[in-house]
Design a protein around this motif. Sequence first.
Motif, short mmCIF file in Angstrom:
data_model
loop_
_atom_site.label_atom_id
_atom_site.label_comp_id
_atom_site.label_asym_id
_atom_site.label_seq_id
_atom_site.Cartn_x
_atom_site.Cartn_y
_atom_site.Cartn_z
N PRO A 113 -2.33 2.36 -11.88
CA PRO A 113 -2.15 1.45 -12.83
C PRO A 113 -3.62 1.02 -13.19
CG PRO A 113 -0.89 0.96 -10.93
CD PRO A 113 -1.70 1.87 -10.59
N GLY A 114 -3.56 0.53 -14.61
CA GLY A 114 -5.15 0.21 -15.12
C GLY A 114 -5.27 -1.42 -14.99
N GLU A 115 -6.37 -2.04 -15.20
CA GLU A 115 -6.43 -3.52 -15.02
C GLU A 115 -5.81 -4.32 -15.93
OE1 GLU A 115 -10.79 -3.44 -14.84
OE2 GLU A 115 -10.99 -3.30 -12.64
N GLU A 116 -5.59 -3.83 -17.10
CA GLU A 116 -5.03 -4.65 -18.11
C GLU A 116 -3.42 -5.06 -17.72
OE1 GLU A 116 -3.61 -0.64 -19.37
OE2 GLU A 116 -5.67 -1.65 -18.55
N ARG A 117 -3.32 -6.26 -18.46
CA ARG A 117 -2.13 -6.70 -18.17
C ARG A 117 -1.33 -7.33 -19.27
NH1 ARG A 117 -1.20 -7.78 -12.78
NH2 ARG A 117 -2.30 -6.46 -11.21
N HIS A 118 -1.65 -7.04 -20.53
CA HIS A 118 -1.56 -7.59 -21.86
C HIS A 118 -0.19 -7.11 -22.25
CE1 HIS A 118 -3.51 -3.93 -23.19
NE2 HIS A 118 -2.74 -3.80 -24.08
N HIS A 119 0.45 -6.13 -21.65
CA HIS A 119 1.93 -5.70 -22.25
C HIS A 119 2.73 -5.42 -20.82
CE1 HIS A 119 -0.14 -1.92 -22.44
NE2 HIS A 119 1.12 -1.68 -21.95
N VAL A 120 4.08 -5.50 -20.99
CA VAL A 120 4.93 -5.21 -19.87
C VAL A 120 4.73 -3.92 -19.39
CG1 VAL A 120 7.39 -5.04 -19.26
CG2 VAL A 120 6.64 -6.66 -20.86
N GLY A 121 4.37 -3.93 -18.17
CA GLY A 121 4.44 -2.39 -17.44
C GLY A 121 2.88 -2.06 -17.40
N GLY A 122 2.17 -2.40 -18.27
CA GLY A 122 0.73 -1.72 -18.38
C GLY A 122 0.70 -0.47 -19.01
N SER A 123 -0.53 0.36 -18.68
CA SER A 123 -0.77 1.64 -18.91
C SER A 123 -1.69 2.18 -17.73
CB SER A 123 -1.53 1.76 -20.25
OG SER A 123 -2.84 1.09 -20.19
N PHE A 124 -1.85 3.30 -17.77
CA PHE A 124 -2.81 4.22 -16.99
C PHE A 124 -3.51 5.25 -17.66
CE2 PHE A 124 1.28 6.61 -17.03
CZ PHE A 124 0.65 7.97 -16.78
N SER A 125 -4.69 5.53 -17.20
CA SER A 125 -5.52 6.66 -17.69
C SER A 125 -6.12 7.71 -16.53
CB SER A 125 -6.59 5.88 -18.47
OG SER A 125 -7.38 5.31 -17.73
N VAL A 126 -5.67 7.32 -15.53
CA VAL A 126 -6.08 8.22 -14.24
C VAL A 126 -4.93 8.48 -13.51
CG1 VAL A 126 -7.44 8.17 -12.11
CG2 VAL A 126 -8.43 7.13 -13.99
N ILE A 127 -4.79 9.87 -13.27
CA ILE A 127 -3.80 10.47 -12.31
C ILE A 127 -4.53 10.93 -11.17
CG2 ILE A 127 -1.99 12.19 -12.05
CD1 ILE A 127 -1.97 12.29 -15.22
N GLN A 128 -4.02 10.30 -9.98
CA GLN A 128 -4.53 10.86 -8.82
C GLN A 128 -3.86 11.91 -8.17
OE1 GLN A 128 -4.61 6.59 -6.94
NE2 GLN A 128 -6.97 7.09 -6.77
N VAL A 129 -4.55 13.18 -7.95
CA VAL A 129 -3.91 14.28 -7.49
C VAL A 129 -4.29 14.68 -5.96
CG1 VAL A 129 -3.21 16.75 -7.92
CG2 VAL A 129 -3.65 14.97 -9.89
N TYR A 130 -3.20 14.95 -5.29
CA TYR A 130 -3.59 15.56 -3.95
C TYR A 130 -2.78 16.68 -3.79
CZ TYR A 130 -3.27 16.33 1.14
OH TYR A 130 -3.50 16.99 2.41
N THR A 131 -3.38 17.78 -3.32
CA THR A 131 -2.81 19.27 -3.14
C THR A 131 -2.54 19.38 -1.56
OG1 THR A 131 -4.13 20.10 -5.04
CG2 THR A 131 -3.21 21.73 -3.30
N LEU A 132 -1.21 19.67 -1.37
CA LEU A 132 -0.84 19.80 0.06
C LEU A 132 -1.65 20.75 0.76
CD1 LEU A 132 1.43 17.99 0.76
CD2 LEU A 132 2.89 19.76 1.21
N GLY A 133 -2.21 20.25 1.95
CA GLY A 133 -3.19 21.11 2.57
C GLY A 133 -4.50 20.97 2.58
N GLY A 134 -4.78 19.86 1.41
CA GLY A 134 -6.20 19.73 1.06
C GLY A 134 -6.57 18.50 1.88
N GLU A 135 -8.04 18.11 1.59
CA GLU A 135 -8.65 17.30 2.26
C GLU A 135 -8.66 15.62 1.85
OE1 GLU A 135 -10.03 17.54 5.35
OE2 GLU A 135 -9.97 19.64 5.32
N LYS A 136 -8.47 15.58 0.33
CA LYS A 136 -8.52 14.25 -0.22
C LYS A 136 -8.08 14.47 -1.69
CE LYS A 136 -13.28 15.27 -2.23
NZ LYS A 136 -14.76 15.10 -2.34
N TRP A 137 -7.66 13.12 -2.32
CA TRP A 137 -7.24 12.83 -3.28
C TRP A 137 -8.43 13.04 -4.25
CZ3 TRP A 137 -2.08 11.33 -4.37
CH2 TRP A 137 -1.17 11.02 -3.50
N ARG A 138 -7.89 13.52 -5.65
CA ARG A 138 -8.88 13.84 -6.60
C ARG A 138 -8.30 12.97 -8.01
NH1 ARG A 138 -7.71 18.10 -8.47
NH2 ARG A 138 -6.13 18.76 -7.08
N ASP A 139 -9.55 12.53 -8.93
CA ASP A 139 -8.92 11.86 -10.00
C ASP A 139 -8.82 12.77 -11.21
OD1 ASP A 139 -8.94 9.38 -8.38
OD2 ASP A 139 -10.52 8.54 -9.27
#
Length: 538
Positions: free
Chosen positions: A170-196
Amino acid sequence: MEAMAMQPTKKKLVASLPQDIIELILLRLPVSNLLRCRFVCKQWDGIIRDPQFTMAHLRHAQPRPLLFFQRGATYGKSFPSEAVLFDEAWSPSTRDVPVIEPDDFLCASCNGLVCLYSDKSTIKIANLATGECMHLAKPVKLHSRVDHHLFYSFGFSPATNEYKILHFLPGEERHHVGGSFSVIQVYTLGGEKWRDVRTEQALSLFCVKQTGVVNADGAMYWLTKDEESSWRRAVVCFDLGDECQKLIRLPEVVFADPAFGNPLFRITEIDSKVSVAAVQARRDSGLARRLYVWTLDNKEKQSWIQKHSIELAALDILMPHFIYGDKIAMHSGNDGIYCHELTSQKFTIDVTKLAKLLDFSPRWNGHMQSYMHVKSLVRLDAYKKAGIVRTPRQKEGWRLKKWEAWEHKRSEVEELWRAGHGIQQRMHEMARMTGVAISLNLPAPPDQQDSPLRRLNWVEQRRVVNMLKSYLEGLDAPRTVIAQAADTASGEKKKMTLAADHAKEERRARPAHQGPSERGSPAPGSIRRRGQPDSAAP
């Protein structure tokens, strides 16, 4: 020569089947049987545990509807999270799933694996068929303290043979219902960490929360806002292989019928294809509804075909992706789930032809989710990495104090079932001894050895309670028959005892010198030999 002919002939030993033939046979068995077949021999265990066999078996498996009910309270009573899976005959499962804890929320289902969210610092990937599960650390929340299970999804990429978890940050803005996002955090099963992974534009978080995410053909799909479309929605396609994204326009459709209100949209999967459904309710009564379903025919050309146009009468659509094969499932206001045949592309639901699948009261339909799920042999141990995965204790969640009453109640129902079945067996034995026929048909309870780990789920518990009530009400008639037969048998036995006692008293009362002739018959126990003269003869 004759002795030689009597000797048994030596039997020829049949050579073992080739491994490819064994694999073809095993591919046709369900997961429950394959898990037992692993213990037959080392060869079979090696075949079943082989990843290539797992994927081949997965391609043969048929997905089935999975209902998931989130934790919640109804009429002052708390209910834990539970799952109900339908089989090939559209019968709901009767046992709970140990890997699902009372506070879990379901995020996604893919290849027999489910992604479960809770308030803990981890999310869980679990195989409902094998019972394997592992915990993964949640991604670091960079911009917001708000977190929700609907912001997570889980899918598989055949191109890279990878499972990936997506988190819409979720983004920081709260000016409308539900908000928006511009980053998807991805984790590959078996990997070491999440990626943006950044999106090309800000996308609607409200649409994700309201309409869900679908995994199909190696990509994740969800709806976002699009003011230029007649739907005011567009489809976002996120390829799980290269992690690229693109916007897919929906077909031009006119929703201007004044008798109906604005449509409600949902993205779903039908026959392994991405589909979008629109549901409209009548403005005057809200009873009659329309359901339109379009399927993405060609992703590259962004072409759609209309799959169904259905009048829903007085029923609410459960979930558009609860369309499987030639059936569509719905729920009504009386807490029942029904299915109806998909007779053609355009038709009206005939209420008289609805088949009831289950009664989900006292649950609330707002806490209900539906997915397509398949039982698989996909193993999780190949994806474990130190520091990010831990193995939870089995049934750990049921030790929480707030769910102890629920666990005790479920155990009590099973104990009553066993006690009732024991009473029935004793009554049948009494009926056999008294020579009467009774009709009692309480089925045997589940195997007690399986009970400590897998209790009855809430659907089966409700059915068993109603069954036991009906059974107890029907015990009066056979109990009366057995009692009357026992009284009759007891009366006959008493009469025989009294007659025997009376005969004994008569024999004791007779004088010892009295001969047989005076009694008119031979003395009891006396034997007259052949040719012996009668002592009483003149």
